[in-house]
Design a protein around this motif. Structure first.
Motif, PDB file in Angstrom:
ATOM      1  N   SER A 185      13.634 -22.145-105.050  1.00 39.75           N
ATOM      2  CA  SER A 185      14.946 -22.167-105.711  1.00 39.75           C
ATOM      3  C   SER A 185      14.922 -21.327-106.987  1.00 39.75           C
ATOM      4  CB  SER A 185      15.342 -23.607-106.031  1.00 39.75           C
ATOM      5  OG  SER A 185      16.570 -23.642-106.724  1.00 39.75           O
ATOM      6  N   LYS A 186      13.822 -21.412-107.743  1.00 42.07           N
ATOM      7  CA  LYS A 186      13.693 -20.600-108.958  1.00 42.07           C
ATOM      8  C   LYS A 186      13.699 -19.114-108.622  1.00 42.07           C
ATOM      9  CE  LYS A 186      11.100 -24.035-111.644  1.00 42.07           C
ATOM     10  NZ  LYS A 186       9.791 -24.347-112.282  1.00 42.07           N
ATOM     11  N   LEU A 187      12.974 -18.755-107.560  1.00 40.87           N
ATOM     12  CA  LEU A 187      12.919 -17.351-107.159  1.00 40.87           C
ATOM     13  C   LEU A 187      14.290 -16.857-106.676  1.00 40.87           C
ATOM     14  CD1 LEU A 187       9.541 -17.385-105.169  1.00 40.87           C
ATOM     15  CD2 LEU A 187       9.950 -16.319-107.399  1.00 40.87           C
ATOM     16  N   ALA A 188      14.965 -17.682-105.914  1.00 41.26           N
ATOM     17  CA  ALA A 188      16.248 -17.274-105.336  1.00 41.26           C
ATOM     18  C   ALA A 188      17.335 -17.147-106.383  1.00 41.26           C
ATOM     19  CB  ALA A 188      16.671 -18.280-104.262  1.00 41.26           C
ATOM     20  N   ASN A 189      17.235 -17.921-107.467  1.00 36.94           N
ATOM     21  CA  ASN A 189      18.286 -17.919-108.492  1.00 36.94           C
ATOM     22  C   ASN A 189      18.076 -16.862-109.577  1.00 36.94           C
ATOM     23  OD1 ASN A 189      19.908 -19.995-107.428  1.00 36.94           O
ATOM     24  ND2 ASN A 189      18.489 -21.551-108.210  1.00 36.94           N
ATOM     25  N   GLN A 190      17.002 -16.096-109.482  1.00 39.52           N
ATOM     26  CA  GLN A 190      16.805 -15.017-110.448  1.00 39.52           C
ATOM     27  C   GLN A 190      17.821 -13.912-110.201  1.00 39.52           C
ATOM     28  OE1 GLN A 190      12.767 -13.679-110.026  1.00 39.52           O
ATOM     29  NE2 GLN A 190      11.871 -15.524-110.958  1.00 39.52           N
ATOM     30  N   ASN A 209       6.782 -18.087 -94.338  1.00 35.34           N
ATOM     31  CA  ASN A 209       6.763 -17.853 -95.789  1.00 35.34           C
ATOM     32  C   ASN A 209       5.942 -18.950 -96.463  1.00 35.34           C
ATOM     33  OD1 ASN A 209       7.406 -16.592 -98.204  1.00 35.34           O
ATOM     34  ND2 ASN A 209       9.375 -17.616 -98.420  1.00 35.34           N
ATOM     35  N   GLU A 210       4.730 -19.180 -95.948  1.00 34.44           N
ATOM     36  CA  GLU A 210       3.914 -20.287 -96.467  1.00 34.44           C
ATOM     37  C   GLU A 210       3.603 -20.147 -97.956  1.00 34.44           C
ATOM     38  OE1 GLU A 210       3.166 -18.495 -93.829  1.00 34.44           O
ATOM     39  OE2 GLU A 210       2.902 -19.805 -92.075  1.00 34.44           O
ATOM     40  N   ASP A 211       3.344 -18.919 -98.411  1.00 36.29           N
ATOM     41  CA  ASP A 211       2.989 -18.730 -99.814  1.00 36.29           C
ATOM     42  C   ASP A 211       4.221 -18.510-100.696  1.00 36.29           C
ATOM     43  OD1 ASP A 211       3.757 -16.284 -98.916  1.00 36.29           O
ATOM     44  OD2 ASP A 211       1.824 -15.279 -99.295  1.00 36.29           O
ATOM     45  N   LEU A 212       5.408 -18.529-100.095  1.00 36.71           N
ATOM     46  CA  LEU A 212       6.690 -18.384-100.807  1.00 36.71           C
ATOM     47  C   LEU A 212       6.792 -17.066-101.570  1.00 36.71           C
ATOM     48  CD1 LEU A 212       7.061 -21.999-102.284  1.00 36.71           C
ATOM     49  CD2 LEU A 212       7.800 -21.148-100.064  1.00 36.71           C
ATOM     50  N   LYS A 213       6.059 -16.034-101.137  1.00 38.33           N
ATOM     51  CA  LYS A 213       6.087 -14.757-101.850  1.00 38.33           C
ATOM     52  C   LYS A 213       7.033 -13.741-101.204  1.00 38.33           C
ATOM     53  CE  LYS A 213       1.398 -15.122-103.708  1.00 38.33           C
ATOM     54  NZ  LYS A 213       0.032 -14.534-103.745  1.00 38.33           N
ATOM     55  N   HIS A 214       7.681 -14.141-100.109  1.00 40.47           N
ATOM     56  CA  HIS A 214       8.550 -13.191 -99.417  1.00 40.47           C
ATOM     57  C   HIS A 214      10.007 -13.250 -99.882  1.00 40.47           C
ATOM     58  CE1 HIS A 214       5.358 -12.003 -96.781  1.00 40.47           C
ATOM     59  NE2 HIS A 214       5.165 -13.249 -96.341  1.00 40.47           N
ATOM     60  N   MET A 215      10.315 -14.134-100.845  1.00 38.31           N
ATOM     61  CA  MET A 215      11.677 -14.228-101.346  1.00 38.31           C
ATOM     62  C   MET A 215      11.944 -13.092-102.322  1.00 38.31           C
ATOM     63  SD  MET A 215      14.621 -15.533-101.574  1.00 38.31           S
ATOM     64  CE  MET A 215      14.305 -16.884-100.463  1.00 38.31           C
ATOM     65  N   ALA A 216      12.855 -12.175-101.956  1.00 41.25           N
ATOM     66  CA  ALA A 216      13.154 -11.022-102.808  1.00 41.25           C
ATOM     67  C   ALA A 216      14.443 -11.203-103.588  1.00 41.25           C
ATOM     68  CB  ALA A 216      13.239  -9.753-101.965  1.00 41.25           C
ATOM     69  N   SER A 217      15.451 -11.744-102.958  1.00 40.13           N
ATOM     70  CA  SER A 217      16.745 -11.895-103.617  1.00 40.13           C
ATOM     71  C   SER A 217      17.506 -13.059-102.993  1.00 40.13           C
ATOM     72  CB  SER A 217      17.563 -10.602-103.482  1.00 40.13           C
ATOM     73  OG  SER A 217      18.802 -10.731-104.143  1.00 40.13           O
ATOM     74  N   GLY A 218      18.204 -13.797-103.831  1.00 42.19           N
ATOM     75  CA  GLY A 218      18.908 -14.982-103.348  1.00 42.19           C
ATOM     76  C   GLY A 218      20.420 -14.801-103.238  1.00 42.19           C
ATOM     77  N   TYR A 219      21.103 -15.922-103.056  1.00 42.17           N
ATOM     78  CA  TYR A 219      22.547 -15.978-102.855  1.00 42.17           C
ATOM     79  C   TYR A 219      23.250 -15.964-104.209  1.00 42.17           C
ATOM     80  CZ  TYR A 219      26.966 -18.060-101.077  1.00 42.17           C
ATOM     81  OH  TYR A 219      28.280 -18.327-100.749  1.00 42.17           O
ATOM     82  N   GLY A 220      24.241 -15.089-104.356  1.00 40.75           N
ATOM     83  CA  GLY A 220      24.983 -15.017-105.622  1.00 40.75           C
ATOM     84  C   GLY A 220      25.130 -13.581-106.091  1.00 40.75           C
ATOM     85  N   TYR A 221      25.547 -13.416-107.343  1.00 39.73           N
ATOM     86  CA  TYR A 221      25.748 -12.062-107.880  1.00 39.73           C
ATOM     87  C   TYR A 221      24.397 -11.394-108.133  1.00 39.73           C
ATOM     88  CZ  TYR A 221      30.756 -12.647-108.339  1.00 39.73           C
ATOM     89  OH  TYR A 221      32.094 -12.810-108.067  1.00 39.73           O
TER      90      TYR A 221
END
Length: 325
Positions: free
Chosen positions: A314-319, A179-191
């Protein structure tokens, strides 16, 4: 010379001498002697029970008691110092050593357990200094128990220190897909919003979007526990037991590159991205558990990204967006 006593005889109109019988006189003497003896005995008893009449033995015993009381007071001062030092060691053990080696701290209840219920000090009761002796003995027992527990804890820390290299290798410290470009983060931990019901529910992992067939890597050293589709909704998934209380789960795979019981190293290829199970699109659902409790995988990526990249991901995951499963 004893006085002579007379009495007046009214019949003969004359004074006559009073004659005392010898038996009666002897009785008076005996009564006087017994009274004197009893009085003397009472005075003696009173004297020996006061501080005004002490035998040399009593004085020695009193001095020994004073010395013992002083020694107990000095012992309690030493116990205060030992308790303070032990408290500092316990604090470092719980808040530094055990945190550093990712192990649970020892609670105060566990450190001080085992001293309730039956009075184990009843044999010390009934004496003049029972309270002092009982309190001191109890403090020694508690301190001894705490020292034993702390000694065992430090033995554990020493063992963990020897195994530190293995521990650091076992911690899931990298991202499971490149995930070098950090674009593969779709959804993070939480509600997150459920993609099928559109209802908010807790999402226990992180979703990485990627094409079907994208390589998935083990995030830490461990042993493959599962490589099947036994968990409902997860589709084809892999569970790795890393030891030290850590487990990771990789879900919705298209195929496996490992089997149960296989030992893997961090960075080993273990499977491929897919969309099996309850999935909306090809992606990897990734979970981390510590001691059986889900934790945020975001906290474990220190092995593959910089501080700046961590803030971005972290910003992407917390959305609060929609998850993919």
């Amino acid at each position: 010379m004893s006085k002579v006593k007379y009495y007046y005889d009214s019949e003969n109109l004359a004074y006559k001498r009073v004659l005392t019988k010898k038996r009666k006189k002897f009785g008076y003497i005996v009564l006087f002697l017994m009274s004197s003896l009893l009085f003397g005995f009472l005075i003696f008893v009173l004297l020996i029970n006061t501080s005004y009449f002490e035998t040399p033995k009593d004085k020695i015993q009193a001095r020994e008691i004073e010395v013992l009381q002083l020694n107990y007071k000095l012992l309690n001062k030493k116990l205060d110092l030992m308790s303070e030092v032990l408290g500092a060691v316990e604090n470092r053990d719980n808040n530094i050593y055990r945190i550093y080696f990712n192990t649970s701290p020892i609670s105060d209840e566990e450190r001080k357990s085992g001293f309730g219920g039956v009075n184990r000090y009843k044999d010390l009761l009934g004496f003049n200094n029972s309270e002092l002796i009982e309190n001191t003995t109890k403090r020694v027992d508690i301190l001894t128990k705490e020292l034993v527990i702390q000694s065992k804890s430090l033995d554990d820390i020493v063992l963990l220190a020897k195994q530190k290299e293995k521990l650091l290798a076992a911690i899931p410290a990298i991202q499971p897909v490149k995930n070098e470009d950090l674009k593969h983060m779709a959804s993070g931990y939480g509600y997150r919003s459920d993609p099928f019901t559109k209802i908010k529910k807790f999402h226990y992992g992180m979703d990485f979007t990627s094409k079907t067939g994208t390589a998935i890597y083990a995030t830490g050293d461990g042993v493959v526990y599962k490589a099947d589709a036994s968990l409902s909704g997860y589709g084809n998934h892999i569970e790795i037991n890393h030891g030290y209380g850590y487990k990771t789960l990789y879900a919705h795979l298209s195929k496996y590159n490992c089997k149960p019981g296989q030992k893997v190293k961090r960075g080993d290829l273990i499977g491929y991205v897919g969309s099996t199970g309850r999935s909306q699109a090809p992606h990897l659902h990734y979970e981390v558990l510590k001691d059986g409790v889900h934790v945020n995988p975001l906290n474990f990526y220190y092995g593959s990204i910089s501080a700046k990249e961590y803030l971005e991901i972290s910003k992407l995951a917390n959305q609060e967006n929609q998850s993919l499963d």
